[in-house]
Design a protein around this motif. Structure first.
Motif, PDB file in Angstrom:
ATOM      1  N   THR A  50       0.829  -1.202   0.000  1.00 50.76           N
ATOM      2  CA  THR A  50       0.000   0.000   0.000  1.00 50.76           C
ATOM      3  C   THR A  50       0.867   1.258   0.000  1.00 50.76           C
ATOM      4  O   THR A  50       0.567   2.241  -0.680  1.00 50.76           O
ATOM      5  CB  THR A  50      -0.942   0.005   1.214  1.00 50.76           C
ATOM      6  OG1 THR A  50      -1.637  -1.239   1.283  1.00 50.76           O
ATOM      7  CG2 THR A  50      -1.963   1.132   1.113  1.00 50.76           C
ATOM      8  N   LEU A  51       1.962   1.213   0.742  1.00 45.45           N
ATOM      9  CA  LEU A  51       2.899   2.339   0.734  1.00 45.45           C
ATOM     10  C   LEU A  51       3.519   2.518  -0.647  1.00 45.45           C
ATOM     11  O   LEU A  51       3.704   3.656  -1.119  1.00 45.45           O
ATOM     12  CB  LEU A  51       3.997   2.112   1.776  1.00 45.45           C
ATOM     13  CG  LEU A  51       3.559   2.156   3.245  1.00 45.45           C
ATOM     14  CD1 LEU A  51       4.694   1.674   4.146  1.00 45.45           C
ATOM     15  CD2 LEU A  51       3.114   3.555   3.655  1.00 45.45           C
ATOM     16  N   ALA A  52       3.842   1.401  -1.294  1.00 44.21           N
ATOM     17  CA  ALA A  52       4.420   1.482  -2.641  1.00 44.21           C
ATOM     18  C   ALA A  52       3.417   2.075  -3.626  1.00 44.21           C
ATOM     19  O   ALA A  52       3.786   2.871  -4.505  1.00 44.21           O
ATOM     20  CB  ALA A  52       4.877   0.103  -3.098  1.00 44.21           C
ATOM     21  N   GLN A  53       2.153   1.697  -3.490  1.00 45.72           N
ATOM     22  CA  GLN A  53       1.123   2.286  -4.346  1.00 45.72           C
ATOM     23  C   GLN A  53       1.008   3.786  -4.091  1.00 45.72           C
ATOM     24  O   GLN A  53       0.865   4.579  -5.027  1.00 45.72           O
ATOM     25  CB  GLN A  53      -0.231   1.606  -4.077  1.00 45.72           C
ATOM     26  CG  GLN A  53      -0.302   0.130  -4.441  1.00 45.72           C
ATOM     27  CD  GLN A  53      -0.427  -0.126  -5.934  1.00 45.72           C
ATOM     28  OE1 GLN A  53      -0.307   0.787  -6.759  1.00 45.72           O
ATOM     29  NE2 GLN A  53      -0.664  -1.372  -6.292  1.00 45.72           N
ATOM     30  N   ASP A  54       1.095   4.180  -2.824  1.00 45.60           N
ATOM     31  CA  ASP A  54       1.065   5.614  -2.503  1.00 45.60           C
ATOM     32  C   ASP A  54       2.273   6.334  -3.083  1.00 45.60           C
ATOM     33  O   ASP A  54       2.154   7.465  -3.576  1.00 45.60           O
ATOM     34  CB  ASP A  54       1.041   5.809  -0.986  1.00 45.60           C
ATOM     35  CG  ASP A  54      -0.362   5.752  -0.405  1.00 45.60           C
ATOM     36  OD1 ASP A  54      -1.319   5.529  -1.169  1.00 45.60           O
ATOM     37  OD2 ASP A  54      -0.495   5.931   0.826  1.00 45.60           O
ATOM     38  N   ALA A  55       3.432   5.695  -3.017  1.00 44.70           N
ATOM     39  CA  ALA A  55       4.645   6.319  -3.555  1.00 44.70           C
ATOM     40  C   ALA A  55       4.489   6.610  -5.043  1.00 44.70           C
ATOM     41  O   ALA A  55       4.920   7.664  -5.531  1.00 44.70           O
ATOM     42  CB  ALA A  55       5.853   5.410  -3.320  1.00 44.70           C
ATOM     43  N   ASP A  56       3.869   5.694  -5.757  1.00 49.46           N
ATOM     44  CA  ASP A  56       3.610   5.871  -7.184  1.00 49.46           C
ATOM     45  C   ASP A  56       2.773   7.139  -7.405  1.00 49.46           C
ATOM     46  O   ASP A  56       3.065   7.963  -8.280  1.00 49.46           O
ATOM     47  CB  ASP A  56       2.882   4.633  -7.704  1.00 49.46           C
ATOM     48  CG  ASP A  56       2.714   4.620  -9.213  1.00 49.46           C
ATOM     49  OD1 ASP A  56       3.398   5.391  -9.913  1.00 49.46           O
ATOM     50  OD2 ASP A  56       1.901   3.810  -9.702  1.00 49.46           O
ATOM     51  N   GLN A  57       1.730   7.302  -6.599  1.00 51.46           N
ATOM     52  CA  GLN A  57       0.870   8.474  -6.720  1.00 51.46           C
ATOM     53  C   GLN A  57       1.577   9.752  -6.286  1.00 51.46           C
ATOM     54  O   GLN A  57       1.409  10.814  -6.892  1.00 51.46           O
ATOM     55  CB  GLN A  57      -0.405   8.277  -5.892  1.00 51.46           C
ATOM     56  CG  GLN A  57      -1.322   7.200  -6.406  1.00 51.46           C
ATOM     57  CD  GLN A  57      -1.780   7.454  -7.838  1.00 51.46           C
ATOM     58  OE1 GLN A  57      -2.126   8.586  -8.196  1.00 51.46           O
ATOM     59  NE2 GLN A  57      -1.776   6.422  -8.654  1.00 51.46           N
ATOM     60  N   LEU A  58       2.365   9.661  -5.233  1.00 52.47           N
ATOM     61  CA  LEU A  58       3.034  10.855  -4.717  1.00 52.47           C
ATOM     62  C   LEU A  58       4.051  11.416  -5.701  1.00 52.47           C
ATOM     63  O   LEU A  58       4.231  12.640  -5.790  1.00 52.47           O
ATOM     64  CB  LEU A  58       3.706  10.542  -3.380  1.00 52.47           C
ATOM     65  CG  LEU A  58       2.740  10.374  -2.197  1.00 52.47           C
ATOM     66  CD1 LEU A  58       3.471   9.782  -1.002  1.00 52.47           C
ATOM     67  CD2 LEU A  58       2.094  11.698  -1.827  1.00 52.47           C
ATOM     68  N   ASP A  59       4.716  10.544  -6.452  1.00 51.75           N
ATOM     69  CA  ASP A  59       5.624  11.057  -7.473  1.00 51.75           C
ATOM     70  C   ASP A  59       4.842  11.853  -8.511  1.00 51.75           C
ATOM     71  O   ASP A  59       5.271  12.937  -8.943  1.00 51.75           O
ATOM     72  CB  ASP A  59       6.381   9.917  -8.161  1.00 51.75           C
ATOM     73  CG  ASP A  59       7.268  10.432  -9.277  1.00 51.75           C
ATOM     74  OD1 ASP A  59       8.218  11.184  -8.979  1.00 51.75           O
ATOM     75  OD2 ASP A  59       6.992  10.131 -10.456  1.00 51.75           O
ATOM     76  N   PHE A  60       3.690  11.340  -8.899  1.00 52.73           N
ATOM     77  CA  PHE A  60       2.835  12.041  -9.852  1.00 52.73           C
ATOM     78  C   PHE A  60       2.340  13.355  -9.253  1.00 52.73           C
ATOM     79  O   PHE A  60       2.316  14.397  -9.930  1.00 52.73           O
ATOM     80  CB  PHE A  60       1.655  11.139 -10.225  1.00 52.73           C
ATOM     81  CG  PHE A  60       0.781  11.671 -11.325  1.00 52.73           C
ATOM     82  CD1 PHE A  60       1.322  12.266 -12.457  1.00 52.73           C
ATOM     83  CD2 PHE A  60      -0.602  11.559 -11.247  1.00 52.73           C
ATOM     84  CE1 PHE A  60       0.509  12.743 -13.481  1.00 52.73           C
ATOM     85  CE2 PHE A  60      -1.419  12.034 -12.260  1.00 52.73           C
ATOM     86  CZ  PHE A  60      -0.864  12.627 -13.377  1.00 52.73           C
ATOM     87  N   ILE A  61       1.973  13.341  -7.983  1.00 47.50           N
ATOM     88  CA  ILE A  61       1.501  14.547  -7.305  1.00 47.50           C
ATOM     89  C   ILE A  61       2.589  15.618  -7.276  1.00 47.50           C
ATOM     90  O   ILE A  61       2.320  16.809  -7.485  1.00 47.50           O
ATOM     91  CB  ILE A  61       1.008  14.188  -5.884  1.00 47.50           C
ATOM     92  CG1 ILE A  61      -0.333  13.440  -5.980  1.00 47.50           C
ATOM     93  CG2 ILE A  61       0.869  15.427  -5.009  1.00 47.50           C
ATOM     94  CD1 ILE A  61      -0.782  12.802  -4.682  1.00 47.50           C
ATOM     95  N   LEU A  62       3.819  15.219  -7.015  1.00 44.41           N
ATOM     96  CA  LEU A  62       4.928  16.171  -7.041  1.00 44.41           C
ATOM     97  C   LEU A  62       5.067  16.809  -8.412  1.00 44.41           C
ATOM     98  O   LEU A  62       5.288  18.030  -8.530  1.00 44.41           O
ATOM     99  CB  LEU A  62       6.228  15.464  -6.661  1.00 44.41           C
ATOM    100  CG  LEU A  62       6.432  15.176  -5.168  1.00 44.41           C
ATOM    101  CD1 LEU A  62       7.489  14.082  -4.972  1.00 44.41           C
ATOM    102  CD2 LEU A  62       6.826  16.441  -4.420  1.00 44.41           C
ATOM    103  N   ASN A  63       4.946  16.015  -9.462  1.00 46.23           N
ATOM    104  CA  ASN A  63       5.037  16.561 -10.820  1.00 46.23           C
ATOM    105  C   ASN A  63       3.880  17.503 -11.117  1.00 46.23           C
ATOM    106  O   ASN A  63       4.067  18.562 -11.733  1.00 46.23           O
ATOM    107  CB  ASN A  63       5.061  15.426 -11.841  1.00 46.23           C
ATOM    108  CG  ASN A  63       6.403  14.729 -11.906  1.00 46.23           C
ATOM    109  OD1 ASN A  63       7.407  15.280 -11.479  1.00 46.23           O
ATOM    110  ND2 ASN A  63       6.425  13.521 -12.426  1.00 46.23           N
TER     111      ASN A  63
END
Length: 206
Positions: free
Chosen positions: A128-141
């Motif tokens: 679940t953390l890895a899935q969040d990390a995927d989204q957070l990179d997109f959010i940063l962009n």
């Protein structure tokens, strides 16, 4: 992949590493719709792995497993390419099959595919953390593009924030949303540096 069967393990590992390099040449396609910004799958995977590492530390989770899941989460795209949501309406890709073929004969099958299966099932904290990390990179962009004036990025950002699942991910996401993307370097030097960076010091007059 019949023609790869006769290759020895070390050669297949080199094949695998060359395949990983293809991610540097594989574009993330959603930016076509956003109208600004661009990145390769390799660029995305790197920061996703860093974010996953940080999230796992915050959550007191297994750091290595979380980071590995992030690192390999888009490896299949070296073969399939990145399908944005419109592509997915008309096309599908055999992601697991692509990953199996990439790993076949390398000795990495159990480890990499194990991370992949855990990530896909998303039943563990680390996944679940890895899935969040995927989204957070997109959010940063998206925040960076929004800061630079892309109003669509702001709209996308609102939706992306809702996809974050864990409390640690939400804490980071909320902070990203209110932090200017350039603060880390622009606010670093003393404010006087920006006006005296032409070499003059306080003892000299203009």
């Amino acid at each position: 992949m019949v023609n790869m069967k006769g290759r020895d393990k070390l050669t297949r590992i080199v094949d695998f590493l060359n395949e990983c390099g293809m991610l540097r040449k594989t574009p993330r396609t959603g930016y076509q719709f956003l109208g600004s910004g661009s990145e390769s799958v390799a660029e995305h995977s790197f920061r996703t792995a860093v974010i996953g590492h940080v999230l796992a530390l915050m959550a007191d989770a297994d750091v290595a497993r979380t980071t590995y899941m992030c690192l390999f989460h888009d490896l299949h795209e070296a073969r399939t390419g990145d399908f944005n949501y419109v592509n997915q309406l008309y096309n599908s890709s055999e992601r697991t099959t692509a990953l199996k073929h990439a790993c076949d004969g390398t000795g990495l099958e159990d480890a990499v595919l194990g991370y992949w299966d855990e990530l896909e099932e998303t039943e563990t904290l680390e996944a679940t953390l890895a899935q969040d990390a995927d989204q957070l990179d997109f959010i940063l962009n998206l925040k960076e593009e929004s800061d630079q004036g892309n109003t669509y990025a702001g709209q996308w950002l609102e939706s992306a924030l809702k996809r974050v699942r864990t409390k640690w991910g939400r804490e980071l996401a909320e902070t990203i949303a209110k932090t200017d993307h350039k603060d880390w370097w622009f606010l670093g030097p003393d404010s006087e540096w920006w006006t005296h960076k032409n070499g003059k010091d306080d003892k000299k007059t203009s």
